[in-house]
Write a protein that holds these residues in place. Structure first.
Motif, PDB file in Angstrom:
ATOM      1  N   ARG A 132       0.840  -1.207   0.000  1.00  6.87           N
ATOM      2  CA  ARG A 132       0.000   0.000   0.000  1.00  6.87           C
ATOM      3  C   ARG A 132       0.868   1.248   0.000  1.00  6.87           C
ATOM      4  NH1 ARG A 132      -4.762   0.996   3.843  1.00  6.87           N
ATOM      5  NH2 ARG A 132      -5.031   2.554   2.204  1.00  6.87           N
ATOM      6  N   ARG A 133       0.373   2.302  -0.631  1.00  6.57           N
ATOM      7  CA  ARG A 133       1.100   3.573  -0.674  1.00  6.57           C
ATOM      8  C   ARG A 133       0.323   4.632   0.101  1.00  6.57           C
ATOM      9  NH1 ARG A 133       3.825   4.253  -6.680  1.00  6.57           N
ATOM     10  NH2 ARG A 133       5.108   2.353  -6.570  1.00  6.57           N
ATOM     11  N   TYR A 134       1.089   5.512   0.733  1.00  3.77           N
ATOM     12  CA  TYR A 134       0.508   6.543   1.591  1.00  3.77           C
ATOM     13  C   TYR A 134       1.114   7.904   1.255  1.00  3.77           C
ATOM     14  CZ  TYR A 134      -0.635   2.422   4.435  1.00  3.77           C
ATOM     15  OH  TYR A 134      -1.096   1.200   4.874  1.00  3.77           O
ATOM     16  N   LEU A 135       0.290   8.934   1.345  1.00  5.95           N
ATOM     17  CA  LEU A 135       0.780  10.302   1.271  1.00  5.95           C
ATOM     18  C   LEU A 135       1.152  10.722   2.688  1.00  5.95           C
ATOM     19  CD1 LEU A 135      -1.869  11.897  -1.137  1.00  5.95           C
ATOM     20  CD2 LEU A 135       0.277  10.712  -1.696  1.00  5.95           C
ATOM     21  N   ASP A 136       2.416  11.049   2.881  1.00  4.87           N
ATOM     22  CA  ASP A 136       2.941  11.284   4.228  1.00  4.87           C
ATOM     23  C   ASP A 136       2.893  12.763   4.583  1.00  4.87           C
ATOM     24  OD1 ASP A 136       4.221  11.285   6.636  1.00  4.87           O
ATOM     25  OD2 ASP A 136       6.201  10.741   5.846  1.00  4.87           O
ATOM     26  N   CYS A 137       1.902  13.150   5.385  1.00  8.69           N
ATOM     27  CA  CYS A 137       1.798  14.524   5.864  1.00  8.69           C
ATOM     28  C   CYS A 137       2.214  14.636   7.326  1.00  8.69           C
ATOM     29  CB  CYS A 137       0.384  15.058   5.669  1.00  8.69           C
ATOM     30  SG  CYS A 137       0.078  15.569   3.977  1.00  8.69           S
ATOM     31  N   LEU A 138       3.030  13.681   7.757  1.00  7.18           N
ATOM     32  CA  LEU A 138       3.686  13.755   9.057  1.00  7.18           C
ATOM     33  C   LEU A 138       5.142  14.182   8.878  1.00  7.18           C
ATOM     34  CD1 LEU A 138       3.842  13.296  12.109  1.00  7.18           C
ATOM     35  CD2 LEU A 138       4.095  10.846  11.656  1.00  7.18           C
ATOM     36  N   SER A 139       5.783  13.652   7.811  1.00  6.77           N
ATOM     37  CA  SER A 139       7.144  14.058   7.426  1.00  6.77           C
ATOM     38  C   SER A 139       8.127  13.996   8.584  1.00  6.77           C
ATOM     39  CB  SER A 139       7.134  15.482   6.845  1.00  6.77           C
ATOM     40  OG  SER A 139       6.333  15.568   5.707  1.00  6.77           O
ATOM     41  N   GLY A 140       8.070  12.878   9.326  1.00  2.00           N
ATOM     42  CA  GLY A 140       8.999  12.755  10.443  1.00  2.00           C
ATOM     43  C   GLY A 140       8.817  13.870  11.457  1.00  2.00           C
ATOM     44  N   ALA A 141       7.543  14.222  11.736  1.00  2.00           N
ATOM     45  CA  ALA A 141       7.208  15.335  12.647  1.00  2.00           C
ATOM     46  C   ALA A 141       7.860  16.637  12.186  1.00  2.00           C
ATOM     47  CB  ALA A 141       7.605  15.011  14.080  1.00  2.00           C
ATOM     48  N   GLY A 142       7.912  16.826  10.867  1.00  9.20           N
ATOM     49  CA  GLY A 142       8.460  18.060  10.312  1.00  9.20           C
ATOM     50  C   GLY A 142       9.928  17.998   9.952  1.00  9.20           C
ATOM     51  N   THR A 143      10.528  16.823  10.086  1.00  5.07           N
ATOM     52  CA  THR A 143      11.962  16.671   9.815  1.00  5.07           C
ATOM     53  C   THR A 143      12.280  16.712   8.332  1.00  5.07           C
ATOM     54  OG1 THR A 143      12.259  15.355  11.820  1.00  5.07           O
ATOM     55  CG2 THR A 143      13.922  15.087  10.102  1.00  5.07           C
ATOM     56  N   LEU A 144      11.373  16.204   7.506  1.00  2.00           N
ATOM     57  CA  LEU A 144      11.670  15.985   6.083  1.00  2.00           C
ATOM     58  C   LEU A 144      11.225  17.180   5.247  1.00  2.00           C
ATOM     59  CD1 LEU A 144      10.400  12.303   6.005  1.00  2.00           C
ATOM     60  CD2 LEU A 144      12.773  13.073   6.202  1.00  2.00           C
ATOM     61  N   ALA A 145      12.002  18.236   5.271  1.00  2.68           N
ATOM     62  CA  ALA A 145      11.652  19.435   4.502  1.00  2.68           C
ATOM     63  C   ALA A 145      11.526  19.136   3.018  1.00  2.68           C
ATOM     64  CB  ALA A 145      12.700  20.529   4.730  1.00  2.68           C
ATOM     65  N   LEU A 146      12.354  18.227   2.506  1.00  2.00           N
ATOM     66  CA  LEU A 146      12.338  17.893   1.080  1.00  2.00           C
ATOM     67  C   LEU A 146      11.656  16.561   0.818  1.00  2.00           C
ATOM     68  CD1 LEU A 146      15.973  18.962   0.046  1.00  2.00           C
ATOM     69  CD2 LEU A 146      13.877  20.342   0.186  1.00  2.00           C
ATOM     70  N   GLY A 147      10.963  16.035   1.814  1.00  2.00           N
ATOM     71  CA  GLY A 147      10.329  14.739   1.657  1.00  2.00           C
ATOM     72  C   GLY A 147      11.342  13.621   1.810  1.00  2.00           C
ATOM     73  N   HIS A 148      10.893  12.411   1.526  1.00  2.00           N
ATOM     74  CA  HIS A 148      11.745  11.234   1.688  1.00  2.00           C
ATOM     75  C   HIS A 148      12.763  11.114   0.547  1.00  2.00           C
ATOM     76  CE1 HIS A 148       9.385   9.392   4.977  1.00  2.00           C
ATOM     77  NE2 HIS A 148       8.339   9.924   4.374  1.00  2.00           N
ATOM     78  N   ASN A 149      14.001  10.842   0.918  1.00  2.00           N
ATOM     79  CA  ASN A 149      15.048  10.449  -0.045  1.00  2.00           C
ATOM     80  C   ASN A 149      15.171  11.395  -1.231  1.00  2.00           C
ATOM     81  OD1 ASN A 149      15.829   8.094   1.386  1.00  2.00           O
ATOM     82  ND2 ASN A 149      14.085   6.988   0.542  1.00  2.00           N
ATOM     83  N   HIS A 150      15.206  12.681  -0.949  1.00  2.00           N
ATOM     84  CA  HIS A 150      15.368  13.637  -2.043  1.00  2.00           C
ATOM     85  C   HIS A 150      16.742  13.439  -2.691  1.00  2.00           C
ATOM     86  CE1 HIS A 150      15.712  17.438  -4.220  1.00  2.00           C
ATOM     87  NE2 HIS A 150      14.403  17.552  -4.084  1.00  2.00           N
ATOM     88  N   PRO A 151      16.848  13.544  -4.016  1.00  2.00           N
ATOM     89  CA  PRO A 151      18.121  13.285  -4.706  1.00  2.00           C
ATOM     90  C   PRO A 151      19.287  14.116  -4.171  1.00  2.00           C
ATOM     91  CG  PRO A 151      16.339  13.388  -6.300  1.00  2.00           C
ATOM     92  CD  PRO A 151      15.739  13.764  -4.980  1.00  2.00           C
ATOM     93  N   VAL A 152      19.079  15.399  -3.817  1.00  2.00           N
ATOM     94  CA  VAL A 152      20.214  16.199  -3.359  1.00  2.00           C
ATOM     95  C   VAL A 152      20.704  15.718  -1.999  1.00  2.00           C
ATOM     96  CG1 VAL A 152      19.489  18.228  -4.656  1.00  2.00           C
ATOM     97  CG2 VAL A 152      18.835  18.028  -2.258  1.00  2.00           C
ATOM     98  N   VAL A 153      19.801  15.201  -1.185  1.00  2.00           N
ATOM     99  CA  VAL A 153      20.189  14.663   0.121  1.00  2.00           C
ATOM    100  C   VAL A 153      20.970  13.365  -0.058  1.00  2.00           C
ATOM    101  CG1 VAL A 153      19.296  13.693   2.281  1.00  2.00           C
ATOM    102  CG2 VAL A 153      18.281  15.771   1.332  1.00  2.00           C
ATOM    103  N   LEU A 154      20.446  12.469  -0.897  1.00  2.00           N
ATOM    104  CA  LEU A 154      21.139  11.202  -1.137  1.00  2.00           C
ATOM    105  C   LEU A 154      22.519  11.435  -1.745  1.00  2.00           C
ATOM    106  CD1 LEU A 154      18.236   8.974  -2.524  1.00  2.00           C
ATOM    107  CD2 LEU A 154      19.048   9.212  -0.175  1.00  2.00           C
ATOM    108  N   GLU A 155      22.607  12.372  -2.654  1.00  2.00           N
ATOM    109  CA  GLU A 155      23.900  12.677  -3.294  1.00  2.00           C
ATOM    110  C   GLU A 155      24.909  13.187  -2.267  1.00  2.00           C
ATOM    111  OE1 GLU A 155      25.746  15.623  -6.751  1.00  2.00           O
ATOM    112  OE2 GLU A 155      23.577  15.415  -6.524  1.00  2.00           O
ATOM    113  N   ALA A 156      24.462  14.045  -1.360  1.00  2.00           N
ATOM    114  CA  ALA A 156      25.360  14.588  -0.339  1.00  2.00           C
ATOM    115  C   ALA A 156      25.856  13.495   0.600  1.00  2.00           C
ATOM    116  CB  ALA A 156      24.638  15.678   0.448  1.00  2.00           C
ATOM    117  N   ILE A 157      24.964  12.587   0.978  1.00  2.00           N
ATOM    118  CA  ILE A 157      25.356  11.484   1.870  1.00  2.00           C
ATOM    119  C   ILE A 157      26.340  10.557   1.173  1.00  2.00           C
ATOM    120  CG2 ILE A 157      24.493   9.431   3.058  1.00  2.00           C
ATOM    121  CD1 ILE A 157      21.892  11.023   3.581  1.00  2.00           C
TER     122      ILE A 157
END
Length: 522
Positions: free
Chosen positions: A46-71
């Motif tokens: 099942r797929r879900y639209l996440d409007c919790l975002s880690g209690a506001g942690t995920l400004a760019l949502g999950h696994n944004h490309p610029v975040v993954l690239e930096a890591i």
């Protein structure tokens, strides 16, 4: 090929092994296995639209490309991942990017302390800092506040029992402690329910004269020949918003006078504290934005009495409220800024930034093993830069205003929606028992059971939301700042459907028949 994951078995083992203190897992029994942007996929497919975002942690949502690239860049470089508080190129880049976003006065004359990787430890660091600098121990904090789960942070939060903290009223227009807001205006010039105020000599309800061409419910042209009921509902939403703003200013002024008197009156019983701590928008407290005028008053009052002002932007920072930092709306510059969540780009990171005059503590006064999280600093620097360079704060302001307008239109169809409020992409819908007794705060009781049912109905429709506020009766939306118009429509459609379903299945609250957000009958 890996065997399919058994969701029920994983949840069962979690229930058996993890502590009774677990929280989100109880109301959101899903097992995420993949995520991208707004979307989470569970082990059951099942797929879900996440409007919790880690209690506001995920400004760019999950696994944004610029975040993954930096890591990946840090991992591939061979750089150390754990360095305590030593200087590294990654840390230097993060600090430079952070200071590039700060209010100028803090950027030019500020210091940064890296803390243990949670907002609550940053709050503890802020309290230690001001107590060391001032030689005083007391604290001024606010009703409804939430600053974390460690001892000092809890003492400053709304549910605390620590009498060493002076509790001041936070400006909460809907449940105003001074009785100026709520579902009814009980003042001498009123006598009518909120949203149905009769203008003198007019014979019409206030706010029902709607400007043609703007439908707050659907965002489409209502034009000549449209349903009069929809236009009237949208008009009432406008009237309610205007009246709510008036109530907010009245309550905020009274709250400011209370705070000022507590410091100015030698017989108040409140010794001059080490600091005042506040949130520009109370998140866990129920998405309650403080009026800008009130924030400016708090800054003036604390400066006049030489009391450092700590602003907790753990959840409001990095564009969430429609400005990079929520203090920018009011133009104030605090003495201490507490930051966490989004600054780590989805990984644990927390800092305080403060005026250099407060930098009187000795080495090791506040420390922590995991202050040097290199992956979080890389992800954080990438996130800060992306939000800044792509104008995501302005996007949050624009899209959030449209979502807020639509939610206010939705409220016109359900008397169980007591209030709709928020700033940027930090939104809340307060659910109430409309037939319940109006309390001293001027509002009916919170509808806790209905809110829990709305959350479940949302989950059944593939939407993840959080609850907060008094009685956990505020449905909270914290979508990523990358949310698109189409995604926002999908979120609000599902929420509207969930509220309608919850009203039908939960005894007590009632609502008028609800069209979908597209204007068609369900």
């Amino acid at each position: 090929m890996a065997p399919p994951l058994d969701r029920e078995q994983i949840l069962r083992r979690q229930s058996l092994r993890e502590s009774a203190a677990r929280t989100y897992a109880r109301s959101l029994p899903i097992v995420p296995v993949r995520a991208r942007g707004l979307t989470i996929e569970g082990a059951d497919g099942r797929r879900y639209l996440d409007c919790l975002s880690g209690a506001g942690t995920l400004a760019l949502g999950h696994n944004h490309p610029v975040v993954l690239e930096a890591i990946r860049a840090v991992l591939d470089s061979g750089a150390p991942l754990h360095v305590l508080d030593l200087a590294t190129p990654v840390k230097d880049a993060f600090t430079s990017e952070l200071f590039a976003t700060l209010p100028r006065e803090l950027a030019e004359h500020g210091k940064v302390q890296f803390c243990g990787p949670a907002g609550t430890d940053a709050v503890e660091a802020a309290l230690t800092l001001v107590r060391t600098a001032t030689g005083r121990s007391g604290l001024m904090a606010f009703t409804g506040a939430y600053h974390g789960m460690t001892a000092g942070a809890l003492a400053a939060s709304g549910g605390a029992r620590d009498t060493s903290v002076t509790r001041l009223p936070y400006p909460y227009a809907y449940r105003c402690p001074f009785g100026t807001g709520g579902a009814r205006d009980l003042g001498p010039d009123s006598g009518t329910e909120r949203g149905t105020d009769i203008e003198p000599d007019s014979g019409t309800e206030r706010g029902t004269d709607v400007v043609r061409g703007t439908d707050l419910v659907q965002g489409t042209d209502i034009g000549q020949g449209s349903d009069d009921r929809e236009a009237e509902a949208a008009g009432r939403a406008v009237g309610d918003a205007e009246r709510d703003a008036h109530h907010a200013e009245r309550g905020a002024e009274l709250a400011a006078r209370w705070a000022e008197n507590a410091l100015a009156d030698p017989k108040s019983g409140v010794p001059r504290p080490a600091a005042m701590i506040l949130e520009p928008v109370q998140g866990e407290g129920g998405v309650i934005p403080a009026p800008d005028s009130w924030l400016r008053r708090m800054r003036e009052i604390t400066a006049a009495h030489d009391v450092p002002l700590i602003v907790d932007e753990v959840q409001t920072g990095v564009g969430r409220t429609g400005a990079f930092w929520a203090v920018e709306h009011s133009g104030i510059v605090p003495d201490v800024l507490v930051l966490s969540k989004a600054i780590g780009g989805s990984l644990p990171l927390a800092v305080i930034v403060y005026r250099e005059e407060l930098d009187t503590w000795r080495p090791g006064t506040h420390a922590g093993t995991f202050r040097g999280n290199q992956l979080a600093m890389a992800a954080g620097a990438a996130t800060l830069a992306y939000v800044r360079e792509n104008g995501l704060a302005a996007h949050a302001a624009e899209l959030g205003a449209r979502m807020l307008a639509r939610l206010r239109g939705l409220a016109a169809h359900h008397d169980c929606i007591g209030d709709v409020r928020g700033r940027g992409l930090m939104l809340g819908v307060e659910l109430v028992e409309p037939a319940g007794p109006v309390g001293a705060d001027g509002a009916p009781p919170p509808a806790s059971r209905l809110a829990a049912e709305v959350q479940q109905q949302c989950l059944d429709r593939g939407l993840i939301v959080e609850l907060g506020g008094r009685g956990a009766a505020v449905v909270r939306l914290l979508p990523p700042l990358t949310l698109t118009d189409e995604q926002a429509d999908a979120v609000l459609d599902r929420l509207a459907d969930a509220i309608a379903a919850a009203v039908r299945t939960t005894p007590g609250p009632t609502g008028s028949p609800l069209p979908t957000m597209r204007g068609t009958t369900p």
